[in-house]
Design an enzyme around this catalytic site. Structure first.
Site, PDB file in Angstrom:
ATOM      1  N   ASP A  99      42.165  30.861  50.508  1.00  0.00           N
ATOM      2  CA  ASP A  99      41.890  31.584  51.969  1.00  0.00           C
ATOM      3  C   ASP A  99      40.350  31.605  52.249  1.00  0.00           C
ATOM      4  OD1 ASP A  99      41.462  33.279  49.617  1.00  0.00           O
ATOM      5  OD2 ASP A  99      42.488  35.067  50.513  1.00  0.00           O
ATOM      6  N   GLN A 149      44.246  33.249  47.172  1.00  0.00           N
ATOM      7  CA  GLN A 149      43.750  32.491  45.790  1.00  0.00           C
ATOM      8  C   GLN A 149      44.544  33.441  44.761  1.00  0.00           C
ATOM      9  OE1 GLN A 149      39.504  32.069  47.256  1.00  0.00           O
ATOM     10  NE2 GLN A 149      39.862  30.521  45.703  1.00  0.00           N
ATOM     11  N   HIS A 150      44.559  32.630  43.559  1.00  0.00           N
ATOM     12  CA  HIS A 150      44.708  32.980  42.014  1.00  0.00           C
ATOM     13  C   HIS A 150      46.126  33.186  41.558  1.00  0.00           C
ATOM     14  CE1 HIS A 150      40.578  33.157  42.242  1.00  0.00           C
ATOM     15  NE2 HIS A 150      40.457  34.277  43.071  1.00  0.00           N
TER      16      HIS A 150
END
Length: 485
Positions: free
Chosen positions: A244, A71-72
């Site tokens: 994830d 992520q991110h």
């Protein structure tokens, strides 16, 4: 027997599983490493994906593919779809000051945190994409000027699988979009005003798809010829993919009332919920999941590494550490370990240290120390569970996954600490499995993802021992911070 593929593009590696769409039976798999570091050229992910797909025997016979990704991470593209600079990953902390700026600009203190929690479900931290965009605008203005679109690692890989057909074709899902800092799980809409606040101007962002919507079709030449090629033209569907943690929840079969506790290098505690969370303290990130529900999540820095440290201290391996821990009584006769060995994220104690309390002649044994390490790690995760339930999440049972769940001591002590039944599915690649299950949902249709058997699941149930957490709470509040400088 239709087959589907799930891809896990994580920080450390790319994993590919090919499974039967109806039963979930594993047919084959492949894996390839990623480079180290907190900023990575996305082309390295693409090379690893191609290698992992080849290792899994290619995708020529699959009906659908989906990607679960870390992520991110910030992937910036120019008007031609070229990557502007290496992607900043979730664990890159250079944007910590930017996170503080964004909170201050929204009113500062509790007011600023409340603003962001209400707007996006989470208070900005250095992990989030919005803070990385602020850092880019401040520190690399020439690169910032070139950026036309921003997307996440899984978005970019899905787009590449489709043949990179222009910026308008970028797609994402609710789960991953909810970790950007400019999408609202509550409304299901982008907050482009917050993206503009972070970056200084608006950018093109991926279209957010529903859980089983088609993101496109696998380009038959995207993966090259030979065993990595699809050979199936436009018949291979691309799922929307997800982040994830959302993929892991889907792979573990978590539903409402389940809390997944994942014990890796760090720990995550997340629940499948029917309503969004908005925690102004920042302890709980109010993400969305991959099924149309929500995924409030708590992250701790210290999880399996606590077991590694205790084993090193005692000069034993992890199997022996587990045996020692089970030889000591619940509560370790009052010996308590607070496991903030690298500081801590939840609670927000970045300079805190670990500590041992209750050391006596009677508790100065390897078994007591091993037990205290296991209990301390689990108590820190139980603090995360408390934060989730304070936000309204149900916690009827715990699903325990990750490398730390292989420890017999962890499995047997967890119900005593959490005070709830614990289910341990067999070891597996749960992010890749979740992506594969989403791909099966896309391929088969229907109102819900297919039900797959989790295999030989183990269940642990024993009475909770409240004294463990009571003593831990007293010790936790006495930990000290490191002196910098």
């Amino acid at each position: 027997m239709p087959l589907v593929a799930g891809i896990d593009s994580s920080t450390q590696s790319c994993k590919v599983v090919v499974r039967d769409a109806e039963t979930g039976a594993l047919v084959r798999q492949g894996r390839a490493p990623h480079p180290e570091g907190t900023e990575v050229d996305p082309d390295a992910w693409w090379a690893a994906l191609r290698a992992a797909v080849a290792g899994a025997g290619g995708l020529a016979d699959v009906a659908a593919v989906a990607v679960g990704g870390q992520q991110h991470g910030m992937v910036c593209l120019d008007e031609a779809g070229q990557v502007v600079r290496p992607a900043l990953l979730w664990n890159d902390t250079r944007s910590a000051d930017a996170a503080r700026e964004l909170i201050e600009e929204a009113g500062g203190g509790e007011a600023g945190r409340r603003f962001w929690a209400d707007a996006t479900g989470a208070v900005p931290v250095a992990s989030f994409t919005a803070t990385k965009l602020r850092w880019l605008a401040r520190h690399e203005p020439a690169n910032a000027d070139r950026v036309a679109a921003v997307c996440l690692p899984h978005d970019w890989l899905t787009w590449r699988l489709a043949g990179a057909p222009g910026l308008a074709a970028l797609r994402t899902d609710r789960g991953d979009a909810s970790g950007t800092g400019y999408w609202s799980p509550r409304t299901g809409e982008y907050r482009l005003d917050l993206l503009e606040r972070a970056f200084g101007r608006r950018l093109r962002v991926p279209v957010v798809l529903g859980p089983a919507e088609v993101a496109g079709h696998l380009d038959p030449v995207a993966l090259g010829g030979g065993p990595g090629g699809s050979g199936a033209g436009d018949r291979v569907l691309l799922g929307p993919g997800t982040g994830d943690n959302a993929a892991a929840a889907l792979g573990a079969g978590a539903g409402p009332g389940d809390v997944v506790v994942s014990i890796g290098t760090s720990g995550t505690v997340f629940a499948v919920a029917d309503s969004p969370a908005a925690d102004p303290t920042g302890a709980v990130a109010g993400f969305a999941d991959a099924t149309g529900r929500f995924l409030p999540l708590v992250c701790t820095l210290n999880a399996a590494r606590v077991l590694d440290a205790a084993a090193t201290l005692l000069g034993v391996d992890l199997t022996r550490l587990s045996e020692l821990a089970l030889a000591a009584p619940p509560g370790a006769d009052g010996l308590v370990m607070v496991p903030y060995l690298e500081g801590e994220r939840t609670p927000d104690r970045p300079t805190a240290t670990g500590a041992l309390h209750g050391l006596t002649l009677g508790t100065s044994t390897p078994a007591h120390l091993a037990r205290a390490a296991v209990e301390g790690m689990l108590c820190a995760l139980a603090d995360g569970l408390d934060a989730l339930t304070a936000q309204g999440a149900r916690a009827d049972r715990i699903i325990l996954v990750g490398g730390g769940a292989r420890s017999a001591a962890v499995r047997r002590i967890a119900p005593q600490v959490f005070g709830r039944p614990v289910v341990v599915p067999p070891p597996g690649e749960y992010v890749a499995d979740g992506a594969a299950r989403q791909a099966a949902w896309v391929a088969l249709g229907g109102a819900a993802p297919p039900t797959w058997s989790p295999g030989d699941t183990e269940e642990y149930a024993s009475p909770g021992v409240p004294a463990i957490r009571e003593r831990y709470a007293l010790a936790r509040d006495r930990v000290v911070d490191r002196v910098r400088g």
